[in-house]
Design an enzyme around this catalytic site. Structure first.
Site, PDB file in Angstrom:
ATOM      1  N   TYR A  51      14.737  15.916  74.092  1.00 46.66           N
ATOM      2  CA  TYR A  51      13.260  15.610  74.700  1.00 46.66           C
ATOM      3  C   TYR A  51      12.179  16.515  74.723  1.00 46.66           C
ATOM      4  CZ  TYR A  51      14.385  11.151  76.663  1.00 46.66           C
ATOM      5  OH  TYR A  51      14.730   9.441  76.549  1.00 46.66           O
ATOM      6  N   GLU A  53       9.118  14.559  75.023  1.00 49.34           N
ATOM      7  CA  GLU A  53       7.848  13.224  74.739  1.00 49.34           C
ATOM      8  C   GLU A  53       6.048  14.126  75.177  1.00 49.34           C
ATOM      9  OE1 GLU A  53       8.487  11.315  79.167  1.00 49.34           O
ATOM     10  OE2 GLU A  53       9.408   9.771  77.844  1.00 49.34           O
ATOM     11  N   ASP A 200      -1.532  -1.431  56.494  1.00 49.80           N
ATOM     12  CA  ASP A 200      -0.197  -0.570  56.869  1.00 49.80           C
ATOM     13  C   ASP A 200       0.222  -0.658  55.181  1.00 49.80           C
ATOM     14  OD1 ASP A 200       2.176  -1.226  57.155  1.00 49.80           O
ATOM     15  OD2 ASP A 200       2.033  -3.126  58.109  1.00 49.80           O
ATOM     16  N   THR A 226       5.186   2.823  57.482  1.00 50.33           N
ATOM     17  CA  THR A 226       6.879   3.851  57.409  1.00 50.33           C
ATOM     18  C   THR A 226       7.003   5.759  56.499  1.00 50.33           C
ATOM     19  OG1 THR A 226       7.788   2.710  55.176  1.00 50.33           O
ATOM     20  CG2 THR A 226       7.785   1.336  57.284  1.00 50.33           C
ATOM     21  N   LYS A 229      10.395   3.954  51.862  1.00 53.44           N
ATOM     22  CA  LYS A 229      10.588   3.303  51.494  1.00 53.44           C
ATOM     23  C   LYS A 229       9.595   3.842  50.812  1.00 53.44           C
ATOM     24  CE  LYS A 229       9.398  -0.506  54.537  1.00 53.44           C
ATOM     25  NZ  LYS A 229       8.744  -1.808  55.002  1.00 53.44           N
ATOM     26  N   ARG A 235      14.128   7.066  57.843  1.00 57.00           N
ATOM     27  CA  ARG A 235      13.929   5.916  58.761  1.00 57.00           C
ATOM     28  C   ARG A 235      12.779   6.124  59.864  1.00 57.00           C
ATOM     29  NH1 ARG A 235      15.234   0.463  57.751  1.00 57.00           N
ATOM     30  NH2 ARG A 235      16.249   1.959  56.499  1.00 57.00           N
TER      31      ARG A 235
HETATM   32  C1  LIG Z   1       8.750  -2.403  55.908  1.00 52.39           C
HETATM   33  C2  LIG Z   1       7.228  -2.745  56.233  1.00 52.39           C
HETATM   34  C3  LIG Z   1       7.311  -2.767  58.427  1.00 52.39           C
HETATM   35  C4  LIG Z   1       8.016  -1.941  59.027  1.00 52.39           C
HETATM   36  O1  LIG Z   1       9.274  -0.972  58.576  1.00 52.39           O
HETATM   37  P1  LIG Z   1       9.998  -0.857  59.598  1.00 52.39           P
HETATM   38  O2  LIG Z   1      10.572   0.382  59.753  1.00 52.39           O
HETATM   39  O3  LIG Z   1      11.164  -1.761  59.240  1.00 52.39           O
HETATM   40  O4  LIG Z   1       9.450  -1.385  61.262  1.00 52.39           O
HETATM   41  C5  LIG Z   1       6.040  -2.704  58.318  1.00 52.39           C
HETATM   42  N1  LIG Z   1       5.259  -3.461  58.170  1.00 52.39           N
HETATM   43  C6  LIG Z   1       5.462  -3.767  56.167  1.00 52.39           C
HETATM   44  C7  LIG Z   1       3.949  -4.334  55.640  1.00 52.39           C
HETATM   45  C8  LIG Z   1       6.404  -3.225  56.278  1.00 52.39           C
HETATM   46  O5  LIG Z   1       6.921  -3.538  54.436  1.00 52.39           O
END
Ligand SMILES: *Cc1c(COP(=O)(O)O)cnc(C)c1O
Length: 435
Positions: A51, A53, A200, A226, A229, A235
């Site tokens: 933990y 935090e 994002d 993220t 990807k 993840r």
């Molecule tokens: C994949 C994605 C997310 C979310 O990611 P998670 O880890 O699945 O919550 C947010 N924004 C965009 C544009 C994405 O392609």
């Protein structure tokens, strides 16, 4: 995995089956990738027990010396990777990182302007079933239906929308948009209407880190991502503050009676705002993947991802398919199947039978439901990790074309599946717990 195999054979069997599936199929889901063994090892470590935090050096729990080292390294490496001064590596996912953005910049009921979900925007950019659409007022801009910018965002229209809507925040970023963004133009619109600019970069983060796409950090106030990807980490999610955020908006935000700078506000939006204890095993794995991404070999990988995506899109076009926007700048392409007379869901199923994994996807101005769709989304990040080059991707498109021209013909499906297996054998992935 001998302990798992003996103690819980049912779960071991699911793990083994999934590893075999990954080893023996062609993975074209644009949001997926394959992490290294080192990343897997960090994720599977006893750091999960801790933990922690708070932030490194300022924790609510004792015994954090070692996880502090791991998180400090993750932060340092992420800052170097994207050329920014502040990051928070604790968000559990992309959606969690985005929740912290909303919590920091908006109040419930505030209006923001984002990319239409049916034109490639993400669930967390205002879907009516997501917190972003439930708590805030989402307005949208979209891509062009026709003309020279067909399938692309026209910045004049974004400006017109922004002037009408008067958003408090403008969001950029998508799950199914194959072109780069004009961040400077977005920023000037945001400045004109007095809005925050949020990018994002969940999908293209790895390509941005490698310099294959333009970097939003000099323009956006805040950037979320993220890590799993194109960045090819575990993840997870991450937040980064844009380079000049502190100039226009910093030091003016007031909360709990004292002036706090934006980085403090974002930190507290992650914890305690939206999360409890951070996942220290995942943060350690993020650090490992960031070190990998700083290596020149990752630049070469990202270059190849883009080269492969262009070859793939080009091969689809050559075979008479409609590629949304006519091509790609990044790792993915959106194929509009309307002219071929099949739906996305039918294509997805037929390809799955041949061990080629894609996802059905809405295309801009789609007349089908999200459960049916008129398109498929294909990406090159995962198979480029396995060493596929552009001629192999052209081969893959040939296989896809063959399957889609013979939907319902099981013998074609079987034949292509055989070719897929052969290709996978020549590009090995994981050599453990295989069936
Ligand atoms: C994949 C994605 C997310 C979310 O990611 P998670 O880890 O699945 O919550 C947010 N924004 C965009 C544009 C994405 O392609």
């Amino acid at each position: 995995m001998t302990d798992l195999a003996t103690q819980d054979p049912a779960i071991f069997s699911a793990v083994r089956g999934e590893v075999a599936r990954q080893n023996n199929g062609i993975e074209l889901i644009a949001s997926e990738n394959f992490v290294s063994r080192a990343v897997l090892q960090a994720m599977g470590s006893p750091l999960t027990n801790k933990y922690a935090e708070g932030l490194p050096g300022r924790r609510y729990y004792g015994g954090c010396d070692q996880v502090d080292r791991a998180e400090a390294l993750a932060r340092e490496r992420a800052r170097e990777l994207f050329g920014c001064d502040w990051v928070n590596v604790q968000p559990h996912s992309g959606a969690s990182a985005n929740a912290a953005v909303y919590l920091t910049l908006l109040k419930p009921g505030d209006t923001f302007l984002g990319l239409d979900l049916s034109h490639g925007g993400h669930l967390t950019h205002g879907s009516p079933v997501n917190f972003s659409g439930l708590l805030y007022r989402a307005e949208y801009y979209g891509v062009e239906r026709s003309g020279p910018l067909a399938g692309r965002i026209d910045m004049n229209r974004v400006r017109d929308r922004a002037l009408v809507v008067g958003p408090k925040m403008i969001s950029i970023g998508a799950s199914a948009y194959s072109r780069d963004f004009d961040y400077a133009a977005f920023r000037s619109i945001a400045d004109e209407v007095g809005a925050f600019l949020w990018m994002d970069m969940a999908h293209p983060a790895g390509l941005i880190a490698a310099g294959e796409l333009s970097n939003p950090l000099p323009h956006a106030h805040v950037v979320s991502t993220t890590t799993h990807k194109t960045l090819r980490g575990p993840r997870g999610g991450m937040l980064l503050i844009g380079n000049d955020f502190e100039n226009p908006f910093g030091k003016v935000a007031r909360k709990s009676g004292r002036v706090r700078n934006m980085s403090e506000l974002f930190d507290s939006a992650v914890f305690p705002g939206t999360q409890g204890g951070p996942l220290m095993h995942v943060i350690a794995a993020k650090a490992v993947s960031f070190l990998e991404a700083l290596d020149p070999a990752f630049k070469a990988y990202a270059r190849q991802v883009v080269i492969n995506a262009r070859a793939m899109a080009d091969e689809f076009l050559r075979r008479g398919y409609d590629v949304v926007s006519g091509g790609t700048d990044n790792h993915m392409a959106l194929i509009d199947l309307r002219s071929r007379g099949i739906t996305g869901v039918v294509a997805e199923r037929a390809l799955q039978a041949a061990e080629i994994t894609v996802n059905k996807n809405m295309v801009p101005f789609d007349d089908k439901s999200p459960f049916v769709t008129s398109g498929i989304r294909v990406g090159t990040a995962a198979m480029t990790t396995r060493g596929f080059g552009k001629s192999t991707f052209r081969e893959v498109v040939r296989m896809i074309d063959r399957v889609l021209n013979h939907v319902g013909d099981e013998s074609v499906g079987r034949e292509v599946k055989g070719e897929v297996l052969e290709l996978c054998r020549h590009h090995p992935l994981y050599d453990f717990v295989t069936a």
